[in-house]
Write a protein that holds these residues in place. Structure first.
Motif, PDB file in Angstrom:
ATOM      1  N   ARG A  49      25.934  37.556  26.628  1.00  0.00           N
ATOM      2  CA  ARG A  49      27.929  37.931  26.889  1.00  0.00           C
ATOM      3  C   ARG A  49      28.593  38.474  28.000  1.00  0.00           C
ATOM      4  NH1 ARG A  49      25.915  40.053  21.799  1.00  0.00           N
ATOM      5  NH2 ARG A  49      25.402  42.046  22.808  1.00  0.00           N
ATOM      6  N   ARG A  50      27.659  39.694  29.024  1.00  0.00           N
ATOM      7  CA  ARG A  50      27.704  40.347  30.030  1.00  0.00           C
ATOM      8  C   ARG A  50      28.141  39.130  31.442  1.00  0.00           C
ATOM      9  NH1 ARG A  50      26.901  44.933  33.128  1.00  0.00           N
ATOM     10  NH2 ARG A  50      25.647  46.047  31.421  1.00  0.00           N
ATOM     11  N   PHE A  51      27.624  38.155  31.225  1.00  0.00           N
ATOM     12  CA  PHE A  51      27.815  37.127  32.606  1.00  0.00           C
ATOM     13  C   PHE A  51      28.947  36.612  32.039  1.00  0.00           C
ATOM     14  CE2 PHE A  51      23.367  38.391  33.050  1.00  0.00           C
ATOM     15  CZ  PHE A  51      23.720  38.816  34.576  1.00  0.00           C
ATOM     16  N   GLY A  52      28.846  36.284  30.775  1.00  0.00           N
ATOM     17  CA  GLY A  52      30.395  35.126  30.071  1.00  0.00           C
ATOM     18  C   GLY A  52      31.251  36.130  30.606  1.00  0.00           C
ATOM     19  N   ARG A  53      31.442  37.262  30.236  1.00  0.00           N
ATOM     20  CA  ARG A  53      33.096  37.860  30.417  1.00  0.00           C
ATOM     21  C   ARG A  53      33.283  37.618  31.934  1.00  0.00           C
ATOM     22  NH1 ARG A  53      30.610  41.565  27.672  1.00  0.00           N
ATOM     23  NH2 ARG A  53      30.304  42.570  28.581  1.00  0.00           N
ATOM     24  N   MET A  54      32.321  37.504  33.526  1.00  0.00           N
ATOM     25  CA  MET A  54      32.570  37.482  34.395  1.00  0.00           C
ATOM     26  C   MET A  54      33.175  35.865  34.629  1.00  0.00           C
ATOM     27  SD  MET A  54      30.143  40.232  36.000  1.00  0.00           S
ATOM     28  CE  MET A  54      28.885  39.978  34.917  1.00  0.00           C
ATOM     29  N   ILE A  55      31.855  35.571  34.552  1.00  0.00           N
ATOM     30  CA  ILE A  55      33.042  34.160  34.223  1.00  0.00           C
ATOM     31  C   ILE A  55      33.988  33.177  34.254  1.00  0.00           C
ATOM     32  CG2 ILE A  55      31.678  31.397  33.854  1.00  0.00           C
ATOM     33  CD1 ILE A  55      28.748  32.698  34.063  1.00  0.00           C
ATOM     34  N   ARG A  56      34.554  34.242  32.428  1.00  0.00           N
ATOM     35  CA  ARG A  56      35.631  33.768  31.839  1.00  0.00           C
ATOM     36  C   ARG A  56      36.944  33.922  32.755  1.00  0.00           C
ATOM     37  NH1 ARG A  56      32.349  33.635  27.613  1.00  0.00           N
ATOM     38  NH2 ARG A  56      32.568  31.617  26.169  1.00  0.00           N
ATOM     39  N   GLU A  57      36.540  35.243  33.131  1.00  0.00           N
ATOM     40  CA  GLU A  57      37.618  35.875  34.228  1.00  0.00           C
ATOM     41  C   GLU A  57      37.840  35.033  35.110  1.00  0.00           C
ATOM     42  OE1 GLU A  57      36.204  39.831  35.293  1.00  0.00           O
ATOM     43  OE2 GLU A  57      36.631  40.885  33.473  1.00  0.00           O
ATOM     44  N   ILE A  58      36.754  35.334  35.732  1.00  0.00           N
ATOM     45  CA  ILE A  58      36.768  33.455  36.919  1.00  0.00           C
ATOM     46  C   ILE A  58      37.103  32.305  36.459  1.00  0.00           C
ATOM     47  CG2 ILE A  58      35.590  32.227  38.868  1.00  0.00           C
ATOM     48  CD1 ILE A  58      33.249  34.507  38.660  1.00  0.00           C
ATOM     49  N   VAL A  59      37.651  31.365  35.219  1.00  0.00           N
ATOM     50  CA  VAL A  59      37.694  30.390  34.771  1.00  0.00           C
ATOM     51  C   VAL A  59      39.374  30.316  35.070  1.00  0.00           C
ATOM     52  CG1 VAL A  59      37.414  28.767  32.631  1.00  0.00           C
ATOM     53  CG2 VAL A  59      35.679  29.282  34.022  1.00  0.00           C
ATOM     54  N   ALA A  60      39.866  31.685  34.564  1.00  0.00           N
ATOM     55  CA  ALA A  60      41.171  32.185  34.277  1.00  0.00           C
ATOM     56  C   ALA A  60      41.584  32.565  35.512  1.00  0.00           C
ATOM     57  CB  ALA A  60      41.291  33.484  33.745  1.00  0.00           C
ATOM     58  N   VAL A  61      40.846  31.926  37.068  1.00  0.00           N
ATOM     59  CA  VAL A  61      42.392  31.676  38.299  1.00  0.00           C
ATOM     60  C   VAL A  61      41.978  30.877  38.956  1.00  0.00           C
ATOM     61  CG1 VAL A  61      42.252  33.036  40.442  1.00  0.00           C
ATOM     62  CG2 VAL A  61      41.537  34.340  37.592  1.00  0.00           C
TER      63      VAL A  61
END
Length: 218
Positions: free
Chosen positions: A133-145
């Motif tokens: 969940r931790r790393f997934g949240r960060m990666i999803r923030e990247i994917v949004a940009v």
């Protein structure tokens, strides 16, 4: 810290060092009692059995692990707003932690899970899911940009971060090469760059690049 708390902490410190060196199966209550210099009744005052000791060790390890991740990635985000650059900086900071990681209790529990009750197994499972969940949240923030250059599942990529960290610890210990963990984290960092950054923005390979055994260019 009160004397009782000091004794409990001392037991946990000695037990963690022993378990990371020899595993849970190779660590006896008797040796912990001898090493800490307490009585048998004193040990069982704090931990009624080895299973309870393992639970306390695991919970403490997970809390410390989460604290380290919180500090590193929060610091990275404070320094850089861009989610990709922040994540890359966090990985760089992780790679710069002191070498010689003693091992991972989460992995140890997994290897010897038949020694422990279902509660400990579930605590262990939840710790790994928390990493996802931790790393997934960060990666999803990247994917949004940023646009992914290859189709990947975000949760699988998040699990890859954990796999590299855990695998790097195993490699470092097995090869007796303390730098291996840091090198694996930096290799993961390069992979993440390749997933998100356009080719034009990737640093050029040179005679001193990672492809030739040298340091990664900035």
């Amino acid at each position: 810290m009160r004397k009782g708390e000091e004794t409990r902490t001392r037991i946990l410190d000695v037990a963690e060092a022993a378990v990371l060196q020899k595993g849970f199966g190779g660590t006896s209550i008797e040796e912990l009692i001898a090493e800490t210099g307490i009585t048998k009744s004193g040990f069982f005052y704090h931990f009624r059995d080895k299973n309870e000791l393992a639970k306390a060790l695991l919970n403490r390890y997970i809390e410390n692990d989460e604290r380290i991740y919180d500090e590193i990635f929060s610091r990275a985000r404070d320094l850089v707003d861009d989610p990709l650059q922040s994540f890359l900086l966090g990985l760089k900071l992780l790679s710069e932690l002191p070498n010689g990681h003693p091992g991972c209790l989460v992995a140890g529990i997994c290897y010897y899970e038949r020694l422990f009750d279902r509660e400990i197994q579930e605590i262990n499972r939840n710790a790994v899911l928390a990493w996802r969940r931790r790393f997934g949240r960060m990666i999803r923030e990247i994917v949004a940009v940023y646009r992914l250059r290859e189709p990947v599942d975000v949760d699988q990529l998040a699990d890859m971060v954990s796999s590299v960290l855990e695998g790097g610890i195993v490699l470092s210990k097995t090869l007796k090469e303390p730098n291996t963990l840091a090198e694996q984290v930096l290799m993961l960092r390069t992979f993440v760059k390749m997933l998100f950054l356009p080719v034009a923005e990737m640093p050029r390979a040179s005679s001193g690049s990672a492809f030739h055994g040298g340091a990664e260019p900035h």
